[in-house]
Scaffold this active site. Structure first.
Site, short mmCIF file in Angstrom:
data_model
loop_
_atom_site.label_atom_id
_atom_site.label_comp_id
_atom_site.label_asym_id
_atom_site.label_seq_id
_atom_site.Cartn_x
_atom_site.Cartn_y
_atom_site.Cartn_z
CG HIS A 90 -2.29 0.43 1.06
ND1 HIS A 90 -2.98 0.60 -0.10
CD2 HIS A 90 -3.19 0.76 1.78
CE1 HIS A 90 -3.94 0.79 -0.03
NE2 HIS A 90 -4.31 1.09 1.16
CG ASN A 134 -8.98 6.04 6.17
OD1 ASN A 134 -7.91 6.56 6.59
ND2 ASN A 134 -9.91 5.53 6.87
CG ASP A 157 -1.93 0.44 -3.34
OD1 ASP A 157 -2.06 1.68 -2.92
OD2 ASP A 157 -2.73 -0.44 -2.78
CG ASN A 192 -11.06 3.06 1.26
OD1 ASN A 192 -12.08 3.06 0.78
ND2 ASN A 192 -10.70 2.16 2.24
#
Length: 196
Positions: A29, A77, A102, A123
């Protein structure tokens, strides 16, 4: 489509997405952080805390163009606030914002460029689109592949790279950095033609 030719010295904001802290270092991530770190190295710049935006930023010239690199300091997020804050502070229109993230829908190491579109369940992108009040920003999609078997994608993105991936990771990160330099200088369509 806005292009650097229309704004030859207008600033560009390149945002790498990731999660802060050592628990997330080396996870899939956080590949956006790796790419902007590579760009900072090319620019000879270092990141420092920018309290007004809530991001770590580095300033310099990228392939001859004025650029601000940013890594939001909050969780993925919540990326939108720092991205919008940096865009406002450095007077960068949303069309000149590039977000590196990603992407589960691309094979590992594949780099794709686009402007706008959906967030694909990401997100970080959802937060940015909401805070910028537009989806019309540039995206650099860095493929991380699909999770094996029945592994939850939410768990997969927070896992560290496999040994095989680590061997290729530096090359793929440099490819993404090359693509961003091409975006900065040539604009979207010529960069897509070179890297797709």
């Amino acid at each position: 489509m806005s292009s650097p030719a229309a704004r030859p010295d207008g600033p560009l904001l390149v945002v790498g997405l990731g999660n802060p802290g050592p628990d997330y270092d080396g996870t899939r991530h956080n590949v956006g952080f790796l790419v902007v770190d590579a760009l900072a190295g090319r620019m000879g710049s270092r990141f420092s805390t920018h309290k007004r935006s809530g991001a770590d930023v580095a300033e310099g010239r990228l392939a001859g163009r004025r650029a601000v690199l940013a890594k939001p300091r909050g969780y993925m997020n919540l990326s939108g606030g720092p991205v919008a804050g940096a865009a406002r502070f450095f007077s960068v229109p949303s069309t000149e914002v590039i977000v590196v993230h990603d992407d589960l829908d691309l094979e590992f190491g594949v780099v794709r460029l686009k402007r706008g579109g959906g967030e694909g369940g990401h997100n970080g992108l959802r937060s940015i689109s909401k805070s910028l009040a537009t989806k019309d920003y540039l995206r650099v999609r860095f493929g991380i592949g699909r999770p094996p078997g029945r592994q939850d994608p939410a768990d997969y993105v927070l896992k560290r790279w496999s040994a095989a991936e680590r061997k290729e990771l530096d090359v793929s990160v440099e490819l993404a950095a090359d693509a961003i330099e091409a975006l900065a200088v040539e604009g979207l369509e010529p960069a897509q033609n070179r890297f797709h």
